[in-house]
Design an enzyme around this catalytic site. Structure first.
Site, PDB file in Angstrom:
ATOM      1  N   GLU A 201       1.707   5.116   4.538  1.00 27.54           N
ATOM      2  CA  GLU A 201       1.638   3.817   3.847  1.00 27.54           C
ATOM      3  C   GLU A 201       1.082   3.981   2.433  1.00 27.54           C
ATOM      4  O   GLU A 201       0.083   3.371   2.043  1.00 27.54           O
ATOM      5  CB  GLU A 201       0.843   2.800   4.678  1.00 27.54           C
ATOM      6  CG  GLU A 201       1.570   2.476   5.982  1.00 27.54           C
ATOM      7  CD  GLU A 201       1.076   1.215   6.700  1.00 27.54           C
ATOM      8  OE1 GLU A 201      -0.062   0.808   6.477  1.00 27.54           O
ATOM      9  OE2 GLU A 201       1.851   0.649   7.496  1.00 27.54           O
ATOM     10  N   GLU A 390       6.788   3.634  12.508  1.00 28.22           N
ATOM     11  CA  GLU A 390       5.839   2.714  13.139  1.00 28.22           C
ATOM     12  C   GLU A 390       6.538   1.387  13.368  1.00 28.22           C
ATOM     13  O   GLU A 390       7.250   0.905  12.479  1.00 28.22           O
ATOM     14  CB  GLU A 390       4.609   2.446  12.261  1.00 28.22           C
ATOM     15  CG  GLU A 390       3.646   3.594  12.158  1.00 28.22           C
ATOM     16  CD  GLU A 390       2.405   3.245  11.346  1.00 28.22           C
ATOM     17  OE1 GLU A 390       2.007   2.068  11.327  1.00 28.22           O
ATOM     18  OE2 GLU A 390       1.856   4.156  10.728  1.00 28.22           O
TER      19      GLU A 390
HETATM   20  P1  P53 Z   1      -3.267  -2.293  13.258  1.00 28.29           P
HETATM   21  C1  P53 Z   1      -4.280  -2.304   8.285  1.00 28.29           C
HETATM   22  C2  P53 Z   1      -5.042  -1.395   7.683  1.00 28.29           C
HETATM   23  C3  P53 Z   1      -4.565  -0.133   7.557  1.00 28.29           C
HETATM   24  C4  P53 Z   1      -3.296   0.214   8.004  1.00 28.29           C
HETATM   25  O1  P53 Z   1      -1.996  -1.869  12.424  1.00 28.29           O
HETATM   26  C5  P53 Z   1      -2.491  -0.683   8.598  1.00 28.29           C
HETATM   27  C6  P53 Z   1      -3.028  -1.954   8.762  1.00 28.29           C
HETATM   28  C7  P53 Z   1      -2.376  -2.988   9.440  1.00 28.29           C
HETATM   29  O2  P53 Z   1      -3.244  -3.947   9.917  1.00 28.29           O
HETATM   30  O3  P53 Z   1      -1.186  -0.353   8.863  1.00 28.29           O
HETATM   31  C8  P53 Z   1      -0.540   0.536   9.735  1.00 28.29           C
HETATM   32  O4  P53 Z   1      -3.841  -1.032  13.805  1.00 28.29           O
HETATM   33  C9  P53 Z   1      -1.022   1.930   9.819  1.00 28.29           C
HETATM   34  C10 P53 Z   1      -1.565   2.282  11.158  1.00 28.29           C
HETATM   35  C11 P53 Z   1      -1.988   1.029  11.900  1.00 28.29           C
HETATM   36  C12 P53 Z   1      -0.765   0.165  12.110  1.00 28.29           C
HETATM   37  O5  P53 Z   1      -0.237  -0.197  10.859  1.00 28.29           O
HETATM   38  O6  P53 Z   1      -4.168  -2.951  12.290  1.00 28.29           O
HETATM   39  O7  P53 Z   1      -0.206   2.952   9.319  1.00 28.29           O
HETATM   40  O8  P53 Z   1      -2.585   3.201  10.940  1.00 28.29           O
HETATM   41  O9  P53 Z   1      -2.663   1.276  13.072  1.00 28.29           O
HETATM   42  C13 P53 Z   1      -0.982  -1.070  12.945  1.00 28.29           C
HETATM   43  O10 P53 Z   1      -2.793  -3.205  14.321  1.00 28.29           O
END
Ligand code: P53
Length: 495
Positions: A201, A390
Site C-alpha cells: 500500500e 488483498e
Molecule cells: P484492517 C489501515 C491501516 C493500515 C493498513 O485492514 C490498512 C488499513 C485498513 O484499515 O490496509 C490494509 O486490518 C493492509 C493490511 C490490513 C488490511 O488492509 O484494518 O495492507 O495490512 O490488515 C485490512 O481491517
C-alpha cells in the site's frame, strides 16, 4: 468459469500482524512494534508510545491526522499491550499453518519479510543469519506443497533505528539501506521465490509509524522527499531483482481506493479525478511508467517543493518499471466537491455514504462490482498483469456449541467478489493472475489493532488483549475455499 489454468489462488498475510516473535531470533524493533491495540467498534484509536524531545513519555494517536513532533521517538513501554509482539504467532506455528494452507490447495501464499529480522537496525552491514534461515525454511516448506511464495519486502515495518538515527525515509541513505536488504534476500532466496512486491500500500506510507519521518504535515517538503525516496527505492529494487534473476516477477502494491463521484455535476467529477490522483493514480503512474506525471510536478511546483535528486535518478525510475500490479480491494468510496452528509468507513479512509451499498459491521461498504471496475480500469490504463493481493471481510466470528465456526457471511462476500473477477477475465479480457484474500489465517487488524476483526479461513484462538491458546480451527469458509480452488472456480458457476 474461465480462470486461467495456473491461476494463483491463495491468501495473504503481513509479518507485523501475523508473525509475532518480535524480539526473537535476533529481530530488531520496528516502529510497528510500538503501536498499541485499539477498538474499532467503540472508536478507540491505536496509539504510538512516544518519547518527546524533552524526555516526556506520552502516546500519540497513530494516523494521518496526527503529526509526529520533531525530536520525538517511538518506544516500547512495558505498561502497554502491543498486538504485533505475539500477533497470531506464525513465528512458532509456520509449519502447521502452511500445512493448513496446503490442505486448502493454495497455489500461492503472500507473506512479508520483516526487515528487522534480516537487518535488526536497518543499517547493519551483515544480515542476521537466524532471520534469513527463518524465511528460508518457510519458503522450502511452501515449495514442498507446490505453494508459490509471494513476498512483500516492506509491509509497514520501518526499523525504529532508521527513524531515530537517520530521520527515516526523508534521508537518502535509507534508500541504500533498503536496497541492500532487498539485494540480500533476492540473492539468498534465488530460485525459491519468484513473485515479489516492493512496498505494501505504497499510496499510504504517509506517517511516522510507517516511514519514520517527523513534522510530516507542517513541513510538506519532508513528506514529498520521503515519498520520492520510497519510489526510488522501489525502482532500484526492481532493477536489482531483475539483474540477480531475470525470472523474478517484481510488482508494486497499491491500496486500490475506488472512488465514485457523488453526482454528475462536473464539479463532482473533477473533484473525484483530483482526489484519485493523490489517493492512488500517482503511485501507479510512477511505478508503471517510470516517471513523475505532469500533474504531480505542477502540484509540487505550486506548493514550492523542490525534490532533491541525483543525476541518474530519472533513469533509475525508468529502469524500475514493475512487472505486475498487486493491489488491495475492500470497498469503494464516494467523493464530492462539497462533501457533507453521513460518512462511512473503509480501508485506510472513508468517504460519503453510498445509499446503494450495504456495509460491514466496521462500516466498510461492500461493493463486488467495484472490483470489476477496478480490474478494468487498471488493465486498460497500464496493460500489466494484475494480482489481487488483498480482499475480504473483517467480521466477528463465534464458535458454535458444536465447536465449528459457521462464517457464511464471509463466504458470501468472497463469492460475490470472485464472480466479478471471473467476469473481468471472461467478458472483459483482463489479465488477472492471482487472488490472495487477506488474513487467510486470522491475524491482527492493521487499522484497529483488534483480533476480533477477523478475515481468515482459519480461526486463531486469541483475543484483543493477547489472551488465548493460539490454537487453529478451520472455519466453514476453509472447506468452501478448498472447493473453489479444487474446481478452479467452477463450483461458483450459476450462483
Ligand atoms: P484492517 C489501515 C491501516 C493500515 C493498513 O485492514 C490498512 C488499513 C485498513 O484499515 O490496509 C490494509 O486490518 C493492509 C493490511 C490490513 C488490511 O488492509 O484494518 O495492507 O495490512 O490488515 C485490512 O481491517
Amino acid at each position: 468459469m474461465s480462470f486461467p489454468k495456473h491461476f494463483l489462488w491463495g491468501g495473504a498475510t503481513a509479518a507485523n500482524q501475523y508473525e509475532g516473535g518480535y524480539l526473537s531470533g535476533g529481530k530488531g524493533l520496528a516502529i510497528t512494534d510500538t503501536i498499541t491495540g485499539g477498538d474499532g467498534l467503540n472508536n478507540i484509536p491505536r496509539y504510538m508510545t512516544v518519547q518527546l524531545a524533552d524526555g516526556t513519555k506520552t502516546k500519540l494517536e497513530r494516523g494521518f491526522n496526527t503529526e509526529m513532533p520533531a525530536g520525538a521517538i517511538a518506544y516500547v513501554d512495558p505498561d502497554y499491550y502491543y498486538p504485533s509482539h505475539v500477533a497470531t504467532d506464525f513465528y512458532h506455528h509456520w509449519k502447521e499453518d502452511i500445512a493448513l494452507l496446503a490442505e486448502m490447495g493454495f497455489k500461492a501464499f503472500r507473506l512479508s519479510i520483516n526487515w528487522t529480522r534480516i537487518f535488526p537496525n536497518g543499517d547493519d552491514k551483515i544480515p542476521n543469519e537466524e532471520g534469513l534461515i527463518f524465511y528460508e525454511n518457510i519458503f522450502k516448506e511452501c515449495l514442498t506443497y507446490g505453494i508459490e511464495p509471494v513476498v512483500t519486502l516492506n509491509h509497514f515495518d520501518c526499523p525504529l533505528h532508521l527513524a531515530t538515527k537517520y530521520g527515516g525515509w526523508e534521508n537518502r541513505q535509507v534508500v541504500d539501506f533498503f536496497t541492500h536488504y532487498a539485494e540480500t534476500v533476492f540473492k539468498r532466496y534465488k530460485g525459491k521465490v519468484k513473485y515479489w512486491m516492493t512496498f505494501n500500500e505504497i499510496n499510504f506510507l504517509r506517517d511516522y509509524s510507517m516511514i519514520g519521518i517527523t513534522e510530516e504535515k507542517s513541513n510538506p517538503q519532508r513528506l514529498a522527499q520521503a515519498i520520492y525516496h520510497v519510489l526510488l527505492a522501489s525502482a532500484k529494487t526492481v532493477k536489482i531483482g531483475h539483474d540477480i534473476d531475470s525470472q523474478n516477477q517484481i510488482g508494486m502494491m497499491v491500496a486500490y481506493m475506488l472512488t465514485y463521484p457523488q453526482t454528475c455535476n462536473p464539479d463532482d467529477i473533477w473533484a473525484d479525478m483530483d482526489v484519485s490522483k493523490d489517493l492512488r493514480d500517482f503511485y501507479l503512474d510512477v511505478q508503471c511508467r517510470g516517471y513523475y506525471p505532469s500533474y504531480k510536478l505542477k502540484e509540487l511546483e505550486r506548493q514550492g517543493i523542490t525534490l532533491l535528486k541525483e543525476s541518474d535518478d530519472d533513469q533509475l525510475l525508468l529502469d524500475g518499471i514493475v512487472d505486475y500490479i498487486g493491489f488491495s480491494y475492500y470497498n469503494s468510496l464516494v467523493t464530492s466537491s462539497a462533501p457533507e452528509g453521513d460518512s462511512t468507513g473503509g480501508n485506510q479512509m472513508g468517504g460519503l455514504k453510498n445509499p446503494y451499498l450495504e456495509e460491514t459491521e466496521w462500516g466498510w461498504p461492500i461493493d463486488p462490482i467495484g472490483l470489476r471496475i477496478a480490474l478494468n480500469r487498471l488493465w486498460n490504463t497500464y496493460q500489466k498483469p494484475l494480482m489481487i493481493v488483498e480482499n475480504g471481510l473483517g467480521a466477528k466470528d463465534d464458535i458454535a456449541e458444536d465447536g465449528h465456526i459457521y462464517d457464511d457471511y464471509r463466504i458470501d462476500y468472497l463469492q460475490k467478489h470472485i464472480i466479478e473477477m471471473e467476469k473481468a477475465i471472461s467478458l472483459d479480457g483482463v489479465d488477472l493472475i492471482g487472488y490472495m484474500p487477506w488474513g487467510c489465517i486470522d491475524l491482527v487488524s492493521a487499522g484497529t489493532g483488534e483480533m476480533r476483526k477477523r478475515y481468515g479461513f482459519v480461526y486463531v484462538d486469541m483475543d484483543d488483549s493477547g489472551n488465548g491458546s493460539l490454537n487453529r480451527i478451520p472455519k466453514k469458509s476453509f472447506y468452501w475455499y478448498k472447493k473453489v480452488i479444487e474446481t478452479n472456480g467452477e463450483i461458483l458457476k450459476g450462483i
